[in-house]
Scaffold this motif. Structure first.
Motif, short mmCIF file in Angstrom:
data_model
loop_
_atom_site.label_atom_id
_atom_site.label_comp_id
_atom_site.label_asym_id
_atom_site.label_seq_id
_atom_site.Cartn_x
_atom_site.Cartn_y
_atom_site.Cartn_z
N LEU A 144 -4.45 17.41 -1.97
CA LEU A 144 -4.74 16.37 -2.95
C LEU A 144 -6.24 16.20 -3.22
O LEU A 144 -6.63 15.49 -4.15
CB LEU A 144 -4.17 15.02 -2.46
CG LEU A 144 -2.64 14.92 -2.37
CD1 LEU A 144 -2.25 13.60 -1.70
CD2 LEU A 144 -2.02 15.03 -3.76
N HIS A 145 -7.07 16.79 -2.35
CA HIS A 145 -8.53 16.73 -2.48
C HIS A 145 -9.12 15.38 -2.08
O HIS A 145 -10.28 15.28 -1.74
CB HIS A 145 -9.01 17.05 -3.91
CG HIS A 145 -8.51 18.36 -4.43
ND1 HIS A 145 -9.09 19.56 -4.08
CD2 HIS A 145 -7.48 18.67 -5.27
CE1 HIS A 145 -8.45 20.55 -4.68
NE2 HIS A 145 -7.46 20.05 -5.40
N ARG A 146 -8.34 14.32 -2.16
CA ARG A 146 -8.86 12.98 -1.90
C ARG A 146 -7.85 12.18 -1.07
O ARG A 146 -6.66 12.48 -1.05
CB ARG A 146 -9.11 12.20 -3.21
CG ARG A 146 -10.15 12.83 -4.11
CD ARG A 146 -10.17 12.16 -5.47
NE ARG A 146 -11.15 12.76 -6.36
CZ ARG A 146 -12.40 12.34 -6.50
NH1 ARG A 146 -12.82 11.30 -5.79
NH2 ARG A 146 -13.23 12.93 -7.31
N PHE A 147 -8.37 11.17 -0.40
CA PHE A 147 -7.51 10.19 0.26
C PHE A 147 -7.29 9.06 -0.74
O PHE A 147 -8.24 8.33 -1.08
CB PHE A 147 -8.16 9.67 1.54
CG PHE A 147 -7.25 8.79 2.35
CD1 PHE A 147 -6.52 9.30 3.41
CD2 PHE A 147 -7.12 7.44 2.06
CE1 PHE A 147 -5.69 8.50 4.17
CE2 PHE A 147 -6.29 6.63 2.80
CZ PHE A 147 -5.56 7.16 3.86
N VAL A 148 -6.07 8.93 -1.25
CA VAL A 148 -5.77 7.96 -2.30
C VAL A 148 -4.94 6.82 -1.70
O VAL A 148 -3.95 7.06 -1.00
CB VAL A 148 -5.01 8.63 -3.47
CG1 VAL A 148 -4.71 7.61 -4.56
CG2 VAL A 148 -5.81 9.80 -4.02
N LEU A 149 -5.35 5.60 -2.00
CA LEU A 149 -4.64 4.42 -1.50
C LEU A 149 -4.23 3.55 -2.69
O LEU A 149 -4.98 2.68 -3.13
CB LEU A 149 -5.53 3.64 -0.54
CG LEU A 149 -4.89 2.40 0.10
CD1 LEU A 149 -3.72 2.79 0.98
CD2 LEU A 149 -5.93 1.63 0.91
N LEU B 1 0.87 -1.18 0.00
CA LEU B 1 0.00 0.00 0.00
C LEU B 1 0.90 1.23 0.00
O LEU B 1 1.69 1.42 0.92
CB LEU B 1 -0.90 0.01 1.23
CG LEU B 1 -1.77 -1.23 1.45
CD1 LEU B 1 -2.62 -1.07 2.70
CD2 LEU B 1 -2.67 -1.48 0.23
N ASP B 2 0.80 2.02 -1.06
CA ASP B 2 1.69 3.18 -1.20
C ASP B 2 1.06 4.43 -0.60
O ASP B 2 0.84 5.44 -1.27
CB ASP B 2 2.02 3.40 -2.68
CG ASP B 2 2.79 2.23 -3.26
OD1 ASP B 2 3.70 1.73 -2.59
OD2 ASP B 2 2.45 1.79 -4.38
N ASN B 3 0.78 4.34 0.71
CA ASN B 3 0.25 5.49 1.44
C ASN B 3 0.67 5.31 2.90
O ASN B 3 0.33 4.30 3.52
CB ASN B 3 -1.27 5.56 1.32
CG ASN B 3 -1.84 6.85 1.92
OD1 ASN B 3 -1.44 7.26 3.00
ND2 ASN B 3 -2.78 7.47 1.21
N PRO B 4 1.40 6.24 3.45
CA PRO B 4 1.88 6.08 4.83
C PRO B 4 0.77 6.10 5.87
O PRO B 4 1.01 5.75 7.04
CB PRO B 4 2.84 7.27 5.03
CG PRO B 4 2.37 8.30 4.04
CD PRO B 4 1.85 7.52 2.86
N ASP B 5 -0.43 6.50 5.48
CA ASP B 5 -1.54 6.58 6.43
C ASP B 5 -2.41 5.33 6.43
O ASP B 5 -3.52 5.33 6.97
CB ASP B 5 -2.40 7.82 6.14
CG ASP B 5 -1.60 9.10 6.26
OD1 ASP B 5 -0.76 9.17 7.18
OD2 ASP B 5 -1.79 10.02 5.45
N ALA B 6 -1.91 4.25 5.81
CA ALA B 6 -2.63 2.97 5.82
C ALA B 6 -1.59 1.85 5.82
O ALA B 6 -0.46 2.03 5.37
CB ALA B 6 -3.54 2.85 4.60
#
Length: 323
Positions: free
Chosen positions: A95-100, A65-70
């Motif tokens: 970014l307007h969105r949470f992208v995972l 998962l390329d997102n440090p918040d997940a």
């Protein structure tokens, strides 16, 4: 947003359910299917070893998962980090969105996306550090290049502090440098105690309490330098709102001291008993009629309260607009 702690909390909202909740874990097993050469059916993530399932599957170690918040746990469920730094929240706002993004075998296959909405943060009110002190000077950056929201960056006074404000909440959000409230005036002295009455006499009245001291002056507000950046569509009426809600304020004067309490009345004198004797004719003769005890004196009046201190003066606020 916890603006003073410089943290933020991620919550989830579903349109068919009221209220907010901590984001739940979401399993990728069964939800993520990948077509693999040489295998007739799409494969998903492997289950736990104790299931002894021989079906071809993808090891969790091959998924990233390329997102440090997940993060992904060993059972193939991904979790959101509940608490993040406020600077990470600001990046999400841009970014307007949470992208995972999801990668399998070092190849990015897909990305989950969620819309973001920021709850109105607490006002950023900076006061003088001690009674009567001047409020801090502040640099305030307001980024409104995204027409849907404002990103505040406040430097000075231990900053930077950050806050993300959605358009509908702007009118109720303030950034203020306020002088410290003045010292409270001293309490007046207590009145003297009345004199004690002699035998059969009343006690004296208590003395008047002393006046309360004057409250100290309030501190001046600090100076603010505000830079507003707007997008191609301009600022609209945002500047007028910000000019009302970003300002310097005078510290209030300290409250006057309380007047001293009146002195206690003096105690009354002791009573004297009647004395008599019997004369030669057998009659009782009163030598001294005696007297009753004296009453206590009245308490003295309290002193007047001191006057409140004078308020400080607001500082200067300067706006610059980058279009």
């Amino acid at each position: 947003q916890q603006v003073w702690q410089k943290t933020a909390t991620l919550f989830g909202y579903a349109g068919d359910r009221p209220g907010l909740s901590i984001l739940p874990e979401l399993s990728l097993r069964g939800a993520l299917e990948v077509e693999v050469g040489g295998i007739s059916r799409p494969v998903t993530l492997c289950g736990p070893p104790e299931e002894l399932d021989p079906t071809p599957c993808i090891s969790v170690r091959e998924v990233r998962l390329d997102n440090p918040d997940a993060y992904l746990d060993q059972d193939g469920a991904f979790h959101f980090v509940d608490h993040i730094g406020i600077e990470s929240a600001v990046k999400l706002a841009r970014l307007h969105r949470f992208v995972l993004p999801v990668s399998v075998g070092k190849k990015r296959l897909l990305a989950f996306e969620w819309l973001l909405y920021f709850e109105r943060p607490e006002d950023l009110i900076f006061n003088g550090r001690s009674p009567g002190w001047r409020g801090p000077n502040l640099g305030v950056g307001v980024d409104h290049r995204d027409p849907a929201r404002f990103i505040f960056t406040v430097s000075g006074a231990g900053g930077p502090f950050f806050a993300v404000v959605e358009n509908p909440d702007l009118a109720g959000f303030e950034v203020v440098s306020r002088g410290g409230q003045g010292f409270a005036g001293a309490t007046g002295s207590t009145g003297s105690t009345g004199s004690s009455g002699s035998e059969c006499q009343s006690g004296g009245s208590g003395g008047e309490g002393g006046p309360g001291g004057e409250g100290g002056p309030g501190g001046d507000g600090g100076d603010l330098s505000v830079e507003l950046a707007c997008g191609p569509r301009g600022c609209g009426d945002a500047l007028a709102v910000l000019e009302r809600n970003i300002f310097s304020a005078a510290g209030p004067g300290g409250p006057g001291g309380q007047g001293g309490s009146g002195g206690q009345g003096g105690s009354g004198g002791a009573a004297r008993a009647q004395t008599t004797h019997v004369d030669s004719d057998g009659n009782t003769v009163v030598d001294d009629p005696g007297c009753s005890a004296g009453s206590s004196g009245s308490a003295g009046p309290s002193g007047p309260n001191g006057p409140d201190g004078a308020p400080g003066h607001p500082g200067h606020t300067h706006f610059t607009v980058e279009r």
